[in-house]
Design a protein around this motif. Sequence first.
Motif, PDB file in Angstrom:
ATOM      1  N   THR A  52     -77.199 -10.186  52.181  1.00  0.00           N
ATOM      2  CA  THR A  52     -77.703 -11.606  52.156  1.00  0.00           C
ATOM      3  C   THR A  52     -80.040 -11.368  52.078  1.00  0.00           C
ATOM      4  OG1 THR A  52     -76.268 -12.331  53.205  1.00  0.00           O
ATOM      5  CG2 THR A  52     -77.774 -13.871  53.635  1.00  0.00           C
ATOM      6  N   GLY A  53     -80.401 -10.659  52.533  1.00  0.00           N
ATOM      7  CA  GLY A  53     -81.489 -10.087  52.380  1.00  0.00           C
ATOM      8  C   GLY A  53     -82.193 -10.169  51.179  1.00  0.00           C
ATOM      9  N   GLN A  54     -81.507  -9.053  49.939  1.00  0.00           N
ATOM     10  CA  GLN A  54     -81.698  -9.467  48.892  1.00  0.00           C
ATOM     11  C   GLN A  54     -81.405 -10.307  47.933  1.00  0.00           C
ATOM     12  OE1 GLN A  54     -83.168  -6.487  48.080  1.00  0.00           O
ATOM     13  NE2 GLN A  54     -83.450  -5.260  49.792  1.00  0.00           N
ATOM     14  N   VAL A  55     -80.682 -11.307  48.311  1.00  0.00           N
ATOM     15  CA  VAL A  55     -80.134 -12.350  47.254  1.00  0.00           C
ATOM     16  C   VAL A  55     -81.643 -13.649  47.320  1.00  0.00           C
ATOM     17  CG1 VAL A  55     -79.031 -14.394  47.468  1.00  0.00           C
ATOM     18  CG2 VAL A  55     -77.836 -12.027  47.584  1.00  0.00           C
ATOM     19  N   ILE A  56     -81.905 -13.459  49.120  1.00  0.00           N
ATOM     20  CA  ILE A  56     -83.241 -14.167  49.112  1.00  0.00           C
ATOM     21  C   ILE A  56     -84.283 -13.699  48.846  1.00  0.00           C
ATOM     22  CG2 ILE A  56     -84.933 -15.035  51.277  1.00  0.00           C
ATOM     23  CD1 ILE A  56     -82.085 -15.067  53.720  1.00  0.00           C
ATOM     24  N   GLN A  57     -84.790 -12.389  48.925  1.00  0.00           N
ATOM     25  CA  GLN A  57     -85.857 -11.316  47.817  1.00  0.00           C
ATOM     26  C   GLN A  57     -85.690 -12.159  46.637  1.00  0.00           C
ATOM     27  OE1 GLN A  57     -87.582  -8.090  48.863  1.00  0.00           O
ATOM     28  NE2 GLN A  57     -85.675  -7.724  50.900  1.00  0.00           N
ATOM     29  N   ALA A 197     -71.492 -15.091  60.114  1.00  0.00           N
ATOM     30  CA  ALA A 197     -72.226 -16.382  60.482  1.00  0.00           C
ATOM     31  C   ALA A 197     -72.873 -16.740  61.708  1.00  0.00           C
ATOM     32  CB  ALA A 197     -71.245 -17.367  61.034  1.00  0.00           C
ATOM     33  N   ILE A 198     -73.570 -15.787  62.203  1.00  0.00           N
ATOM     34  CA  ILE A 198     -73.915 -15.468  63.036  1.00  0.00           C
ATOM     35  C   ILE A 198     -76.129 -14.818  62.957  1.00  0.00           C
ATOM     36  CG2 ILE A 198     -75.134 -14.411  65.474  1.00  0.00           C
ATOM     37  CD1 ILE A 198     -72.832 -14.526  66.120  1.00  0.00           C
ATOM     38  N   VAL A 199     -75.133 -13.023  61.743  1.00  0.00           N
ATOM     39  CA  VAL A 199     -76.387 -12.792  61.376  1.00  0.00           C
ATOM     40  C   VAL A 199     -76.582 -13.298  60.423  1.00  0.00           C
ATOM     41  CG1 VAL A 199     -76.583 -10.693  59.724  1.00  0.00           C
ATOM     42  CG2 VAL A 199     -75.121 -10.297  61.956  1.00  0.00           C
ATOM     43  N   ALA A 200     -76.057 -14.258  59.659  1.00  0.00           N
ATOM     44  CA  ALA A 200     -76.997 -15.033  58.250  1.00  0.00           C
ATOM     45  C   ALA A 200     -78.387 -15.874  58.812  1.00  0.00           C
ATOM     46  CB  ALA A 200     -75.785 -15.750  57.578  1.00  0.00           C
ATOM     47  N   PRO A 201     -77.865 -17.652  59.137  1.00  0.00           N
ATOM     48  CA  PRO A 201     -79.278 -17.685  60.319  1.00  0.00           C
ATOM     49  C   PRO A 201     -79.885 -17.050  60.848  1.00  0.00           C
ATOM     50  CG  PRO A 201     -77.273 -18.444  61.251  1.00  0.00           C
ATOM     51  CD  PRO A 201     -77.071 -17.530  60.156  1.00  0.00           C
ATOM     52  N   ALA A 202     -79.777 -15.693  61.827  1.00  0.00           N
ATOM     53  CA  ALA A 202     -80.505 -14.845  62.880  1.00  0.00           C
ATOM     54  C   ALA A 202     -81.963 -14.309  62.009  1.00  0.00           C
ATOM     55  CB  ALA A 202     -79.799 -14.652  63.384  1.00  0.00           C
ATOM     56  N   MET A 203     -81.666 -13.735  60.463  1.00  0.00           N
ATOM     57  CA  MET A 203     -82.349 -13.672  59.548  1.00  0.00           C
ATOM     58  C   MET A 203     -83.024 -14.063  58.248  1.00  0.00           C
ATOM     59  SD  MET A 203     -79.729 -11.194  56.602  1.00  0.00           S
ATOM     60  CE  MET A 203     -81.400 -11.221  55.567  1.00  0.00           C
ATOM     61  N   LEU A 204     -82.569 -15.307  58.493  1.00  0.00           N
ATOM     62  CA  LEU A 204     -82.532 -16.699  57.445  1.00  0.00           C
ATOM     63  C   LEU A 204     -84.318 -16.907  56.959  1.00  0.00           C
ATOM     64  CD1 LEU A 204     -82.498 -17.601  54.895  1.00  0.00           C
ATOM     65  CD2 LEU A 204     -81.538 -19.733  55.843  1.00  0.00           C
ATOM     66  N   ILE A 205     -84.847 -17.481  58.446  1.00  0.00           N
ATOM     67  CA  ILE A 205     -86.021 -17.686  58.821  1.00  0.00           C
ATOM     68  C   ILE A 205     -86.982 -17.060  59.088  1.00  0.00           C
ATOM     69  CG2 ILE A 205     -87.825 -19.033  59.788  1.00  0.00           C
ATOM     70  CD1 ILE A 205     -85.636 -20.963  60.163  1.00  0.00           C
ATOM     71  N   PRO A 206     -86.495 -14.693  59.313  1.00  0.00           N
ATOM     72  CA  PRO A 206     -87.597 -14.636  59.890  1.00  0.00           C
ATOM     73  C   PRO A 206     -87.906 -13.666  58.189  1.00  0.00           C
ATOM     74  CG  PRO A 206     -86.565 -13.957  61.816  1.00  0.00           C
ATOM     75  CD  PRO A 206     -85.809 -15.479  60.109  1.00  0.00           C
ATOM     76  N   SER A 207     -86.901 -13.697  58.033  1.00  0.00           N
ATOM     77  CA  SER A 207     -86.886 -12.918  56.056  1.00  0.00           C
ATOM     78  C   SER A 207     -87.649 -13.400  54.916  1.00  0.00           C
ATOM     79  CB  SER A 207     -85.574 -13.012  55.051  1.00  0.00           C
ATOM     80  OG  SER A 207     -84.999 -12.582  54.069  1.00  0.00           O
ATOM     81  N   LEU A 208     -87.997 -15.251  55.233  1.00  0.00           N
ATOM     82  CA  LEU A 208     -88.629 -15.927  54.720  1.00  0.00           C
ATOM     83  C   LEU A 208     -90.217 -16.131  54.357  1.00  0.00           C
ATOM     84  CD1 LEU A 208     -86.329 -19.185  54.241  1.00  0.00           C
ATOM     85  CD2 LEU A 208     -86.652 -17.866  52.316  1.00  0.00           C
TER      86      LEU A 208
END
Length: 251
Positions: A52-57, A197-208
């Motif tokens: 998920t983080g790599q897709v965001i990046q 479903a817990i991991v994805a939102p928990a990491m989204l804003i910190p990753s951005l």
Amino acid sequence: MEPYLAIVLGAALAGFVQGLTGFGFGLTAMSLWAWTLEPQLAAALSVFGGLTGQVIQAVTVRRGFDWRRLLPFIAGGLVGLPLGLWLLPRLDVPTFKALFGAFLVVVCPLMFFAGKLPHIERGGRAGDAAAGALGGAMGGLGGFTGIAPTLWCSVRGFDKDEQRSVIQSFNLTMLAVTFASYVGTGIVNTGHLPLFAIVAPAMLIPSLLGARVYVGISGAAFRQIVLGLVGLSGVALLAASLPVLLLRWNG
């Protein structure tokens, strides 16, 4: 620490670290998750979060890439991945903690001093493939795809953006293949969906946030702090697991 709290904290911290430095979602998250989660669940969450983080990046921190540079890494990764997939189901919790703790104790100092290691002029595509193979095997064990290639790129003398381009593209490809392999082998199943479903939102804003910070600074100092703390976590994991293994062996 409660498992759900550990999952949220691990995902948030690892998301920020990955967004800033381009490495180490699994390395950072596992330093918390290894204490409370069984190995296959921790690995499934690590691979999902890393992917998920790599897709965001890929969307927020775009880097061009050279297929000729990248292909040996990916070819090696595909060769190494089955080894990690074979080992993961054979690890119990104490063994997993001990191996991961030892892994952190060795790898974190290497990554901490990677910029000061002497450059290697030889190796070329064969070295790239070997680094990719080790990354693939480590990815199968829990999503640690980028560590070996990152170290190799450092000693090869790649500049910051070239290294980021290789590692980002390699991680995205190998984590996608690893996740698909987890699904195919049953390591990931429908019971994991609520946790994803817990991991994805928990990491989204910190990753951005981490990706935004990366644009403005090198992140070198923060990277060193993270590696120091994660290395200490490795020492603690070893201290907690080795007595259990010694009793087992002596018994």
